[in-house]
Design a protein around this motif. Structure first.
Motif, short mmCIF file in Angstrom:
data_model
loop_
_atom_site.label_atom_id
_atom_site.label_comp_id
_atom_site.label_asym_id
_atom_site.label_seq_id
_atom_site.Cartn_x
_atom_site.Cartn_y
_atom_site.Cartn_z
N ARG A 41 0.83 -1.20 0.00
CA ARG A 41 0.00 0.00 0.00
C ARG A 41 0.88 1.26 0.00
O ARG A 41 2.07 1.20 0.29
CB ARG A 41 -0.92 0.00 1.22
CG ARG A 41 -1.99 -1.09 1.18
CD ARG A 41 -2.85 -1.06 2.42
NE ARG A 41 -4.03 -1.91 2.30
CZ ARG A 41 -4.07 -3.20 2.64
NH1 ARG A 41 -3.00 -3.78 3.13
NH2 ARG A 41 -5.19 -3.90 2.48
N ASP A 42 0.25 2.39 -0.30
CA ASP A 42 0.98 3.67 -0.32
C ASP A 42 1.24 4.21 1.07
O ASP A 42 2.03 5.14 1.24
CB ASP A 42 0.17 4.72 -1.10
CG ASP A 42 0.03 4.37 -2.57
OD1 ASP A 42 0.82 3.54 -3.07
OD2 ASP A 42 -0.87 4.92 -3.23
N SER A 72 -2.06 -16.86 -6.25
CA SER A 72 -1.30 -15.72 -6.78
C SER A 72 -1.55 -14.50 -5.91
O SER A 72 -2.56 -14.43 -5.19
CB SER A 72 -1.72 -15.42 -8.23
OG SER A 72 -3.10 -15.15 -8.31
N VAL A 73 -0.64 -13.54 -5.96
CA VAL A 73 -0.78 -12.35 -5.12
C VAL A 73 -1.96 -11.51 -5.59
O VAL A 73 -2.35 -11.54 -6.76
CB VAL A 73 0.52 -11.52 -5.13
CG1 VAL A 73 1.66 -12.33 -4.55
CG2 VAL A 73 0.86 -11.04 -6.54
N GLU A 74 -2.51 -10.77 -4.67
CA GLU A 74 -3.66 -9.92 -4.95
C GLU A 74 -3.24 -8.76 -5.84
O GLU A 74 -2.19 -8.14 -5.64
CB GLU A 74 -4.24 -9.39 -3.64
CG GLU A 74 -5.53 -8.61 -3.78
CD GLU A 74 -6.08 -8.18 -2.43
OE1 GLU A 74 -7.26 -7.80 -2.38
OE2 GLU A 74 -5.33 -8.23 -1.43
N ARG A 75 -4.06 -8.45 -6.82
CA ARG A 75 -3.78 -7.33 -7.72
C ARG A 75 -4.49 -6.07 -7.24
O ARG A 75 -5.65 -6.13 -6.82
CB ARG A 75 -4.21 -7.66 -9.16
CG ARG A 75 -3.40 -8.79 -9.76
CD ARG A 75 -1.92 -8.46 -9.79
NE ARG A 75 -1.10 -9.60 -10.20
CZ ARG A 75 0.22 -9.60 -10.15
NH1 ARG A 75 0.87 -8.56 -9.67
NH2 ARG A 75 0.90 -10.66 -10.55
N PRO A 76 -3.83 -4.94 -7.31
CA PRO A 76 -4.45 -3.71 -6.81
C PRO A 76 -5.49 -3.16 -7.77
O PRO A 76 -5.51 -3.49 -8.96
CB PRO A 76 -3.26 -2.76 -6.68
CG PRO A 76 -2.30 -3.22 -7.73
CD PRO A 76 -2.45 -4.71 -7.78
N VAL A 77 -6.34 -2.30 -7.24
CA VAL A 77 -7.27 -1.53 -8.05
C VAL A 77 -6.66 -0.15 -8.27
O VAL A 77 -6.30 0.53 -7.30
CB VAL A 77 -8.64 -1.40 -7.34
CG1 VAL A 77 -9.58 -0.51 -8.14
CG2 VAL A 77 -9.25 -2.78 -7.12
N SER A 78 -6.50 0.25 -9.50
CA SER A 78 -5.90 1.55 -9.82
C SER A 78 -6.97 2.63 -9.80
O SER A 78 -8.00 2.50 -10.48
CB SER A 78 -5.21 1.51 -11.18
OG SER A 78 -4.16 0.56 -11.17
N VAL A 79 -6.74 3.67 -9.02
CA VAL A 79 -7.71 4.75 -8.86
C VAL A 79 -7.01 6.08 -9.09
O VAL A 79 -5.90 6.31 -8.59
CB VAL A 79 -8.32 4.72 -7.44
CG1 VAL A 79 -9.26 5.90 -7.24
CG2 VAL A 79 -9.04 3.40 -7.20
N GLN A 80 -7.66 6.94 -9.86
CA GLN A 80 -7.10 8.26 -10.12
C GLN A 80 -7.64 9.26 -9.10
O GLN A 80 -8.84 9.42 -8.93
CB GLN A 80 -7.43 8.74 -11.54
CG GLN A 80 -6.75 10.05 -11.91
CD GLN A 80 -6.95 10.40 -13.38
OE1 GLN A 80 -7.79 9.84 -14.05
NE2 GLN A 80 -6.15 11.34 -13.87
N LYS A 81 -6.73 9.91 -8.40
CA LYS A 81 -7.11 10.91 -7.41
C LYS A 81 -7.42 12.23 -8.10
O LYS A 81 -7.06 12.43 -9.27
CB LYS A 81 -5.98 11.08 -6.40
CG LYS A 81 -5.79 9.88 -5.49
CD LYS A 81 -4.82 10.17 -4.36
CE LYS A 81 -4.79 9.03 -3.36
NZ LYS A 81 -3.90 9.31 -2.21
N LEU A 89 -4.78 0.66 -4.89
CA LEU A 89 -5.45 0.30 -3.65
C LEU A 89 -5.63 -1.20 -3.53
O LEU A 89 -5.98 -1.87 -4.50
CB LEU A 89 -6.81 0.99 -3.57
CG LEU A 89 -6.81 2.52 -3.60
CD1 LEU A 89 -8.25 3.04 -3.52
CD2 LEU A 89 -5.98 3.09 -2.47
N PHE A 90 -5.38 -1.71 -2.35
CA PHE A 90 -5.65 -3.10 -2.02
C PHE A 90 -6.82 -3.11 -1.05
O PHE A 90 -6.71 -2.62 0.08
CB PHE A 90 -4.41 -3.75 -1.40
CG PHE A 90 -3.28 -3.92 -2.36
CD1 PHE A 90 -3.13 -5.10 -3.08
CD2 PHE A 90 -2.38 -2.88 -2.59
CE1 PHE A 90 -2.09 -5.24 -3.98
CE2 PHE A 90 -1.35 -3.01 -3.49
CZ PHE A 90 -1.20 -4.20 -4.20
N PRO A 91 -7.97 -3.61 -1.49
CA PRO A 91 -9.18 -3.53 -0.67
C PRO A 91 -8.98 -4.03 0.74
O PRO A 91 -8.42 -5.09 0.98
CB PRO A 91 -10.18 -4.40 -1.44
CG PRO A 91 -9.74 -4.28 -2.85
CD PRO A 91 -8.25 -4.24 -2.80
#
Length: 487
Positions: A41-42, A72-81, A89-91
């Motif tokens: 995470r960021d 497999s590893v969790e893939r993030p959701v890409s969100v534009q701020k 983001l990783f839920p």
């Protein structure tokens, strides 16, 4: 077993509460050249990072039933701020109104109390800020936005010492990177891979009514359930909280609980309690329970059935750590992978108070990795695991409900404090020890939480145990008088 004086670099996977504690205990040994915590995470905080409804974008990937850990590893959701910056983001399972179910006086790290003016059961935002402040003095050891893809064991210059090769992705640049470390601590937690048991008919039900069945990981607030018939499966912490919230929006909440009724039953007239589910019937969206009762026309089913142990990035080990998802295998004291003990884990146990347990475990790991403590012989560590398996079984292997969790914290404290101090490096960081008052509070915190819930919204005004009628000193005086008056 030989000590690990050769360890000079340690990688930590995760910068949630456990990973942050690990960094602090390792650097306090004044022994390691490199201590790095990789966090996908960021921001720090792990699951305490609120991600809102972004999690719903991943519900389509939820397999039903779900009884095996992810491969497999969790893939993030890409969100534009709004600034135009893309964040990954990783839920998180954090929902809108979540608050702790543990009093912060028990939950806190040893050297950092929660703010005096915060509620006794603080909301998630307070916990997130607390963790940000806790991390302030170790920021240079954190590698944020770095997702570990693979961890493989190798050898170092033919010296028969394990070297761990980490492959990770820098999520900001998209660049794939590799680094090697002498030891690895897995602090990635076990609240990301949902568990949904395989009840009869559940697959056909889900195929006929997609979207009706979900998991608490994807729950955010009760508004979508207004005037709906909702079945909650499971009545532990999340089940209690979610059913209570939804019951304020609909009069038709059915809670299915497998075990004997919990002390946290709600007194809401909108909640009906049923035993374990016997069968899902796709026709008319029916759910049948083992006592023969049936609910017809169910609109939503939320599984509050917990998560699986899942470490898909751990590759090429002598034996897999998580093959069934029920527990971590080949671990000594819920910590050391005894087949290759330069790999360790944090907060595998359940039914615990996680922050102090993480500290107690991190202290033990730091002493071992610095060479100030040794581990038992391989045969003894393996025997410990087999003993726990025989006593508790695979599913209950990591369960350390009271008083086991208190005894575990104190036992790790005693072991760690038994390490001989180094004249040049010092004695390290002191782990928690739970005294009589802590033990008393831990024993009562389900009752304390129940008392807070009965206050409704006014529970947010509670600042200490005395506000709820729990006073250790009063109890102690009462016990003294009982003993004095007894024949």
């Amino acid at each position: 077993m030989d000590n690990f004086t050769h360890i000079k670099s340690v990688a930590i996977i995760g910068a949630g509460p456990a990973g942050l504690a690990a960094v602090k205990y390792l650097i306090a040994e004044n022994c390691f050249d490199r201590v790095v915590a990789f966090e996908q995470r960021d921001e720090v905080g792990g699951v305490w990072n609120f991600t809102g409804n972004v999690s719903q974008q991943q519900q389509s990937d939820l397999t039903i039933p779900r009884t095996k850990p992810a491969q497999s590893v969790e893939r993030p959701v890409s969100v534009q701020k709004p600034s135009g910056r893309i964040t990954h983001l990783f839920p998180s399972p954090i929902y809108d109104a979540l608050e702790t179910n543990i009093p912060h006086t028990l939950m806190n790290f040893t050297d950092k109390p929660f703010p005096a003016d915060c509620p006794l059961f603080p909301p998630f935002g307070t916990v997130k800020q607390y963790l940000e402040e806790y991390a302030d003095d170790i920021r240079t050891h954190l590698r944020l936005g770095s997702q570990i893809e693979q961890v493989r064991a190798g050898t170092c210059d033919g010296a028969h010492k394990t070297k761990w090769n980490l492959s990770y992705t820098d999520l900001v640049s998209g660049r794939r990177c590799e680094e090697s470390f002498d030891a690895v601590i897995c602090a990635s937690g076990h609240y990301s891979d949902p568990y949904i048991p395989n009840f009869p008919g559940i697959s056909d039900f889900d195929a006929a009514h997609p979207g009706v069945i979900t998991h608490s990981k994807f729950y955010r607030n009760p508004r979508p359930y207004s005037d709906k018939k909702v079945v909650i499966v499971g009545n532990s912490a999340s089940g209690v909280d979610i059913s209570r919230q939804i019951s304020t929006f609909t009069a038709r909440v059915i809670v299915s609980e497998k075990e004997k009724p919990t002390t946290l039953h709600s007194d809401s007239n909108s909640i009906t309690y049923r035993p374990e589910i016997a069968e899902f019937v796709a026709e008319n969206r029916n759910v049948r329970f083992v006592n023969g009762t049936t609910e017809t026309g169910v609109d939503h089913i939320i599984f509050c059935t917990g998560y699986q142990y899942s470490f898909p990035f751990l590759l090429g080990l002598d034996q897999p750590v998580a093959s069934t998802g029920q527990r971590a295998s080949h671990v000594y004291q819920h910590i050391f992978y005894h087949l290759q003990p330069t790999l360790a884990f944090l907060t595998l146990p359940q039914r615990i108070v996680p922050f102090p347990v993480a500290e107690a475990q991190a202290a033990y790991i730091a002493r071992v990795f610095s060479g100030r403590l040794g581990l038992p012989a391989f045969e003894d560590m393996e025997a410990w695991e087999q003993g726990v398996l025989q006593a508790k079984g695979s599913k209950g292997f990591h369960n350390l409900g009271y008083p086991e969790d208190v005894d575990y914290i104190n036992a790790l404290h005693d072991v760690s404090m038994g390490a001989k101090a180094c004249e040049t490096r010092g004695a390290g960081k002191t782990p928690p020890f739970w005294d009589e008052e802590k033990r008393w509070t831990r024993q009562r915190f389900p009752m304390i939480k129940q008392a807070a819930l009965k206050l409704g919204e006014k529970r947010c005004e509670v600042r200490c145990l005395r506000d709820l009628g729990f006073d250790f000193e009063d109890w102690k005086r009462g016990e003294y008088l009982k003993q004095k008056d007894s024949p």
